[in-house]
Design an enzyme around this catalytic site. Structure first.
Site, mmCIF file in Angstrom:
data_model
loop_
_atom_site.group_PDB
_atom_site.id
_atom_site.type_symbol
_atom_site.label_atom_id
_atom_site.label_comp_id
_atom_site.label_asym_id
_atom_site.label_seq_id
_atom_site.Cartn_x
_atom_site.Cartn_y
_atom_site.Cartn_z
ATOM 1 N N GLU A 90 -6.870 32.604 -89.784
ATOM 2 C CA GLU A 90 -5.492 32.364 -89.338
ATOM 3 C C GLU A 90 -5.368 31.025 -88.620
ATOM 4 O OE1 GLU A 90 -4.544 36.969 -87.959
ATOM 5 O OE2 GLU A 90 -4.286 35.327 -86.563
ATOM 6 N N CYS A 103 -2.936 25.714 -83.489
ATOM 7 C CA CYS A 103 -4.001 26.534 -82.899
ATOM 8 C C CYS A 103 -4.994 26.857 -84.010
ATOM 9 C CB CYS A 103 -3.375 27.804 -82.324
ATOM 10 S SG CYS A 103 -4.584 28.983 -81.702
ATOM 11 N N CYS A 110 -15.425 37.330 -84.666
ATOM 12 C CA CYS A 110 -15.870 36.871 -83.350
ATOM 13 C C CYS A 110 -16.818 37.909 -82.767
ATOM 14 C CB CYS A 110 -14.668 36.687 -82.426
ATOM 15 S SG CYS A 110 -15.110 36.110 -80.770
ATOM 16 N N CYS A 114 -14.330 41.021 -76.605
ATOM 17 C CA CYS A 114 -13.388 41.273 -75.499
ATOM 18 C C CYS A 114 -12.576 42.535 -75.854
ATOM 19 C CB CYS A 114 -12.468 40.080 -75.291
ATOM 20 S SG CYS A 114 -13.365 38.586 -74.817
ATOM 21 N N CYS A 117 -8.870 42.317 -77.323
ATOM 22 C CA CYS A 117 -8.563 41.297 -78.336
ATOM 23 C C CYS A 117 -8.737 41.844 -79.754
ATOM 24 C CB CYS A 117 -9.469 40.095 -78.123
ATOM 25 S SG CYS A 117 -9.264 38.797 -79.353
ATOM 26 N N CYS A 331 -3.859 37.221 -81.352
ATOM 27 C CA CYS A 331 -5.014 36.716 -82.078
ATOM 28 C C CYS A 331 -5.556 37.727 -83.067
ATOM 29 C CB CYS A 331 -6.118 36.355 -81.112
ATOM 30 S SG CYS A 331 -5.501 35.484 -79.703
#
Ligand code: SAH
Length: 341
Positions: A90, A103, A110, A114, A117, A331
């Site tokens: 994205e 961005c 990832c 977290c 997220c 995100c």
């Protein structure tokens, strides 16, 4: 075959020297690629044919396939790109009063995990290459027909977990003959890889740093950010101090407000104690709820109260205006939705 977008000026110079060519031709190449946005090396008019032929053997001018994009009523546009190996990423374009900001994503998935997220729900498959990060800026600028003036490295992935490619990316987009995005207009955001913050402090471009802090104590941060088990808040603050000393630059502290978790008056006061005397700017961000996660956005009055406490205690603070709330801007949401289809 190498993507031309992965090559910084230094790398192009080395390449040209290795061919026995004049290194200044790197500047010409950069201008053609990023200013004239050529799609074939044959469009170059000021480099002799046999060198062009050689370059064509060694490099490609590639692109990313745009699978879909969603445009928000506020002008924010989110792009879903497919990489050459089929992976999806994205990229977000935001229209601010000071210009257009992109961005970028730095990894496929990832590993930081977290708790709040959406990105971390898909484990990291690989780092993006330098060219895949550069191409996000190129593609968005081409598709939306805008000049990108700002870049934030805040998309999916932890940029400092893909450090070398991200640094190379920064050099490329900053080049004065290329995209010419000013170092002061670029911000890299990290969840707090302390070793890399030290390394970044000694990087010679004056690029900004943002830290995803999200909690004022180890107790709370441990619960939502696994990285805090590796680097405690005290170590993170030491690294931030070092960066400020070294670069003389103000650091942005990102703090998402999650209901009942980190948004109390007590948290606000602890945050002030922690940041007291540091050259920082606190960005309070309303949490973007993610369906699969239990966390809720703070109530409006709690956000305002939190903001007021920081203000009263003379901390530089802003309550971030939301963008793209109607287009899965949190995100990883667009990618995640698409992959689940
Ligand atoms: N890995 C880097 C950059 C990517 S995330 C980092 O952690 O800084 C960019 C920012 O968005 C981080 O501050 C991250 O914590 C925050 N974020 C992640 N999910 C969010 C959500 N659902 N709502 C609001 N902010 C979120």
């Amino acid at each position: 075959m190498n993507s031309i977008y992965g090559y910084s000026e230094d790398m192009l110079k080395q390449y040209l020297i290795s061919l026995g060519e004049k290194p200044f031709r790197s500047s010409q190449l950069i201008e053609w690629i990023y200013r004239h946005k050529i799609s074939s090396f044959d469009e170059i008019t000021n480099i002799k044919k046999d060198l062009i032929k050689k370059i064509k053997e060694d490099f490609i001018i590639d692109s990313l396939e745009c699978v879909t994009y969603q445009k928000s009523t506020d002008g924010t546009c989110k792009f879903l790109f497919r990489l050459s190996d089929g992976n999806l990423i994205e990229t977000v374009l935001m229209n601010h009063d000071y210009g257009y900001s992109v961005c970028v994503t730095t990894e496929v998935g990832c590993n930081m995990g977290c708790a709040f997220c959406a990105s971390g729900m898909k484990k990291k498959l690989r780092n993006l290459t330098t060219s895949e990060i550069v191409l996000q800026v190129m593609m968005v600028s081409k598709i939306a027909e805008v000049r990108v003036s700002h870049v934030v490295v805040m998309g999916i992935g932890e940029p400092f977990d893909n450090y070398d490619n991200v640094i190379n990316f920064l050099k490329i987009i900053n080049h004065p003959l290329g995209l010419e995005i000013g170092a002061r207009h670029i911000t890299v955001s990290t969840c707090g890889l302390v070793d890399k913050i030290y390394e970044y402090s000694n990087f010679d471009l004056q690029v900004n740093l943002a830290i995803s802090l999200h909690a004022p104590t180890n107790e709370i941060r441990d619960k939502i950010m696994p990285i805090n088990h590796a680097y405690k808040i005290e170590k993170l603050i030491d690294a931030i101090k070092y960066y400020i000393e070294k670069t003389n630059r103000r650091v942005t502290i990102e703090y998402i407000l999650i209901s009942g978790l980190n948004d109390t008056a007590e948290c606000a006061n602890k945050l002030c104690d922690l940041l007291h005397g540091l050259n920082v700017y606190v960005n309070l961000i309303p949490y973007n709820e993610v369906i699969e996660k239990p966390f809720k956005r703070s109530k409006k009055e709690d956000m305002v109260n939190f903001f007021d406490i920081l203000k009263k205690r003379r901390i530089n603070v802003q309550l971030r205006k939301e963008q793209g709330g109607d287009i899965d801007a949190a995100c990883g949401q667009l990618r995640s939705k698409h992959m689940n289809k």
